[in-house]
Design a protein around this motif. Structure first.
Motif, PDB file in Angstrom:
ATOM      1  N   LEU A   6      -9.902  25.790  15.095  1.00  0.00           N
ATOM      2  CA  LEU A   6     -10.531  27.065  14.755  1.00  0.00           C
ATOM      3  C   LEU A   6     -11.982  26.890  14.351  1.00  0.00           C
ATOM      4  O   LEU A   6     -12.837  27.729  14.666  1.00  0.00           O
ATOM      5  CB  LEU A   6      -9.754  27.747  13.626  1.00  0.00           C
ATOM      6  CG  LEU A   6      -8.331  28.201  13.953  1.00  0.00           C
ATOM      7  CD1 LEU A   6      -7.653  28.758  12.710  1.00  0.00           C
ATOM      8  CD2 LEU A   6      -8.315  29.231  15.067  1.00  0.00           C
ATOM      9  N   SER A   7     -12.274  25.791  13.680  1.00  0.00           N
ATOM     10  CA  SER A   7     -13.642  25.530  13.226  1.00  0.00           C
ATOM     11  C   SER A   7     -14.602  25.390  14.400  1.00  0.00           C
ATOM     12  O   SER A   7     -15.700  25.957  14.395  1.00  0.00           O
ATOM     13  CB  SER A   7     -13.676  24.269  12.358  1.00  0.00           C
ATOM     14  OG  SER A   7     -15.007  23.958  11.969  1.00  0.00           O
ATOM     15  N   VAL A   8     -14.203  24.627  15.435  1.00  0.00           N
ATOM     16  CA  VAL A   8     -15.117  24.421  16.562  1.00  0.00           C
ATOM     17  C   VAL A   8     -15.235  25.679  17.420  1.00  0.00           C
ATOM     18  O   VAL A   8     -16.322  25.984  17.933  1.00  0.00           O
ATOM     19  CB  VAL A   8     -14.683  23.204  17.417  1.00  0.00           C
ATOM     20  CG1 VAL A   8     -14.768  21.922  16.608  1.00  0.00           C
ATOM     21  CG2 VAL A   8     -13.283  23.370  17.984  1.00  0.00           C
ATOM     22  N   ILE A   9     -14.121  26.428  17.586  1.00  0.00           N
ATOM     23  CA  ILE A   9     -14.211  27.681  18.353  1.00  0.00           C
ATOM     24  C   ILE A   9     -15.103  28.675  17.619  1.00  0.00           C
ATOM     25  O   ILE A   9     -15.934  29.358  18.233  1.00  0.00           O
ATOM     26  CB  ILE A   9     -12.810  28.282  18.594  1.00  0.00           C
ATOM     27  CG1 ILE A   9     -11.963  27.353  19.454  1.00  0.00           C
ATOM     28  CG2 ILE A   9     -12.933  29.657  19.273  1.00  0.00           C
ATOM     29  CD1 ILE A   9     -10.524  27.826  19.643  1.00  0.00           C
ATOM     30  N   ASP A  10     -14.944  28.750  16.296  1.00  0.00           N
ATOM     31  CA  ASP A  10     -15.771  29.660  15.501  1.00  0.00           C
ATOM     32  C   ASP A  10     -17.248  29.304  15.617  1.00  0.00           C
ATOM     33  O   ASP A  10     -18.104  30.189  15.692  1.00  0.00           O
ATOM     34  CB  ASP A  10     -15.329  29.628  14.037  1.00  0.00           C
ATOM     35  CG  ASP A  10     -16.131  30.588  13.177  1.00  0.00           C
ATOM     36  OD1 ASP A  10     -15.873  31.804  13.234  1.00  0.00           O
ATOM     37  OD2 ASP A  10     -17.033  30.120  12.441  1.00  0.00           O
ATOM     38  N   SER A  11     -17.548  27.999  15.640  1.00  0.00           N
ATOM     39  CA  SER A  11     -18.953  27.590  15.738  1.00  0.00           C
ATOM     40  C   SER A  11     -19.560  28.019  17.072  1.00  0.00           C
ATOM     41  O   SER A  11     -20.741  28.370  17.138  1.00  0.00           O
ATOM     42  CB  SER A  11     -19.078  26.070  15.561  1.00  0.00           C
ATOM     43  OG  SER A  11     -18.595  25.371  16.695  1.00  0.00           O
ATOM     44  N   VAL A  12     -18.755  28.018  18.136  1.00  0.00           N
ATOM     45  CA  VAL A  12     -19.229  28.475  19.437  1.00  0.00           C
ATOM     46  C   VAL A  12     -19.481  29.987  19.411  1.00  0.00           C
ATOM     47  O   VAL A  12     -20.537  30.464  19.834  1.00  0.00           O
ATOM     48  CB  VAL A  12     -18.208  28.128  20.542  1.00  0.00           C
ATOM     49  CG1 VAL A  12     -18.643  28.737  21.886  1.00  0.00           C
ATOM     50  CG2 VAL A  12     -18.064  26.618  20.678  1.00  0.00           C
ATOM     51  N   CYS A  13     -18.511  30.735  18.902  1.00  0.00           N
ATOM     52  CA  CYS A  13     -18.667  32.200  18.821  1.00  0.00           C
ATOM     53  C   CYS A  13     -19.859  32.575  17.954  1.00  0.00           C
ATOM     54  O   CYS A  13     -20.639  33.477  18.301  1.00  0.00           O
ATOM     55  CB  CYS A  13     -17.395  32.823  18.265  1.00  0.00           C
ATOM     56  SG  CYS A  13     -15.945  32.653  19.316  1.00  0.00           S
ATOM     57  N   ARG A  14     -19.998  31.882  16.832  1.00  0.00           N
ATOM     58  CA  ARG A  14     -21.105  32.181  15.915  1.00  0.00           C
ATOM     59  C   ARG A  14     -22.456  31.889  16.552  1.00  0.00           C
ATOM     60  O   ARG A  14     -23.429  32.635  16.368  1.00  0.00           O
ATOM     61  CB  ARG A  14     -20.932  31.363  14.628  1.00  0.00           C
ATOM     62  CG  ARG A  14     -21.957  31.699  13.545  1.00  0.00           C
ATOM     63  CD  ARG A  14     -21.627  31.026  12.231  1.00  0.00           C
ATOM     64  NE  ARG A  14     -21.666  29.569  12.328  1.00  0.00           N
ATOM     65  CZ  ARG A  14     -20.609  28.775  12.317  1.00  0.00           C
ATOM     66  NH1 ARG A  14     -19.389  29.306  12.232  1.00  0.00           N
ATOM     67  NH2 ARG A  14     -20.721  27.468  12.400  1.00  0.00           N
TER      68      ARG A  14
END
Length: 376
Positions: free
Chosen positions: A317-325
């Protein structure tokens, strides 16, 4: 304090140190100022510093001892590790007397305890459906920021179920029209999640902030506390008529199959819904085995595997969130939603085609997801 450190610190305070969530959120800025942003740092802290922060000698000792236990546990063999936070969470009953704030708090998702550089060398093992769920939960935070975590989980699960049925039909595992095609969603509002239309139920009488503790009079702490709460409460205003209220994803297949058995599914407003608790549970049990690419796989006890699952989900979730952000400021919400599906297709596990690959697990390199921050 990094974005990943804040949820990890809150998880330690509430689950290991048994500090009420409201207190934990309120004291996080003070712990940050004292450079006490992890359990290891707290374990080495002076008791007087903790007493000054928590204003209570008993609570200060409680937090210090929890930090020491946590540090000792990290160095212990895997067969001596205590029950995982997820198992502890399952023992906490959400009753009808729980406030919406308490319910949303209980649904908060794990955050990794690893550094950003360590994430580059990690792999998670999962199949395609949980990865879709993870992408949907993360992108909804930016495309529908007013939605609390309970709604994001429900909508994401609705997407996964719809996609799974379409895939089953294409493989010949199921046949016939879907409940949507037969008109079971007629009249219900529609939202788009990763390019797919999802029928929803509006929760007009639900305010996720009901029961939220009053923030500190200190302006800096109030801002910090608001940012922390927005992560699982959403950034909406329940009294703003122009904002979308909290939503449930409607389970149309259940509505069709239960027409003669109204007690077979949990119902809200007369329609079966995808519950946030079941979606969260599915996510945590379906993504596992975070491992460094340079390290051989090792056998683990059931307890260690359970802890590994939560760490795996937190890392993913952390890496996906960083992409979306990274893309949220450059793309509008519609384009971000569309792009997220393309990103999923690029990194989904490589499994056999056809029926042989149904439900099959594969590896997902977190470095491949992080590379999407530079996607064109």
């Amino acid at each position: 304090m990094s974005t990943a450190q804040v949820p990890a610190l809150l998880r330690f305070l509430t689950q290991d140190a048994k500090v009420p969530l409201a207190t934990a959120i309120g004291k996080t800025p003070e712990l940050q100022k004292a450079n006490l942003t992890s359990a290891d740092q707290i374990a080495k802290a002076d008791i007087q510093v903790l007493q000054d922060i928590f204003k209570d000698q008993k609570v200060a000792k409680q937090v210090l001892n929890a930090g020491k236990r946590f540090s000792k546990k990290r160095g212990a063999p895997t067969d001596t590790i205590a029950a995982s936070p997820e198992k502890k969470r399952k023992n906490v009953n959400i009753t009808t007397e729980s406030t919406p704030f308490e319910i949303e708090s209980s649904l908060s998702l794990p955050a990794p305890s690893t550094t950003d550089s360590e994430l580059q060398d990690m792999i998670v093992v999962t199949n395609r459906a949980p990865l879709v769920l993870a992408f949907a939960v993360c992108v909804l935070k930016y495309t529908m920021p007013e939605q609390p975590i309970s709604s994001r989980l429900s909508l994401a699960q609705a997407l996964v179920s719809a996609n799974s049925r379409s895939k089953a039909v294409s493989l010949g595992i199921e046949n016939g029209q879907s409940a949507e095609e037969e008109g079971w969603g007629e009249g219900q509002p529609v939202v788009k999640v990763l390019g797919r239309e999802i029928r929803v139920l509006k929760r007009w009488d639900y305010n996720p902030r009901e029961g939220q503790p009053t923030t500190s009079p200190n302006p800096e702490e109030s801002i910090s506390n608001t940012d922390l709460a927005d992560d699982f409460l959403g950034k909406g205003d329940i009294d703003d008529a122009d904002k979308m209220p909290p939503l449930w994803g409607v389970d149309l297949e259940a509505a069709r199959s239960s027409q003669n058995n109204t007690d077979s599914k949990k119902k809200t407003g007369g329609l079966p819904i995808y519950t946030a608790q079941s979606a969260r549970s599915y996510l945590l049990r379906s993504i596992s085995n975070v491992q460094k690419t340079t390290s051989p796989a090792k056998s683990k006890s059931n307890t260690a595997k359970s802890q590994g699952n939560e760490e795996s989900v937190g890392c993913l979730l952390s890496v996906i969130d960083s992409v979306c952000r990274s893309w949220a400021t450059n793309l509008n919400k519609e384009e971000l939603d569309r792009r997220a599906w393309v990103w999923y297709l690029k990194v989904r596990p490589d499994v056999q085609s056809g029926v042989q690959g149904w439900g099959q697990k594969g590896e997902v390199k977190l470095s491949d997801i992080l590379a999407l921050r530079n996607d064109c």
